[in-house]
Scaffold this motif. Sequence first.
Motif: not given
Length: 201
Positions: A164-168
């Motif tokens: 669930f980490v997307k583009d920081g």
Amino acid sequence: MIYSATRDDLGFAHDPFKAIVAPRPIGWITALNGKGEVNLSPYSFFNAISARPNMVVFSSENKKDAVSFIEETGEFTCSLVSGALVRQMNLTSAPLPRGQSEYAHAGLDMAPSRFVRPPRVAGTPAALECKSVSIQQLRDIDGQEVPRWMVIGQVVGIFIDDAFVKDGRFDTAGANPIARCGYADYAAVTELFSIQRPPGG
């Protein structure tokens, strides 16, 4: 219409207060007592109250095990309730006998925390590891104590599932958090929109 919120007869079949103050995040609280017994319970009177330091609050109607356990050991975790976990969350609200495991009752596994002793719910997209800052019984406008307890905790550790980490950034919509509304109603976050604040806002 307008009515007095302090009178006994509000003129509704059900008090609309919780439906107005909605949606509310669910604090899925795990606490340990001094014997190492585990309690897991959901609280809809829950929210973040500070960013630096990170702090959260939840309130218990009547002094339930979570509050008593936190008084004993000073720590708790708060696991995010995703759409995939909503059935299990509901099961953990059952008034089980003290000592009976809500984790087992709901078919949940525990995952170890890093900075506090209470575990988090395995499979949650995110969890907050907290140390108690204060616990206090609430009072009404007449100064009378009411059977409600407020717990404030400082977040000392944060778990995020890497999925669930997307583009920081934490993918809130992807985590699909469930929130409490009024009556038996809930809401699910499935999409977001952005608004930029005015300069200096």
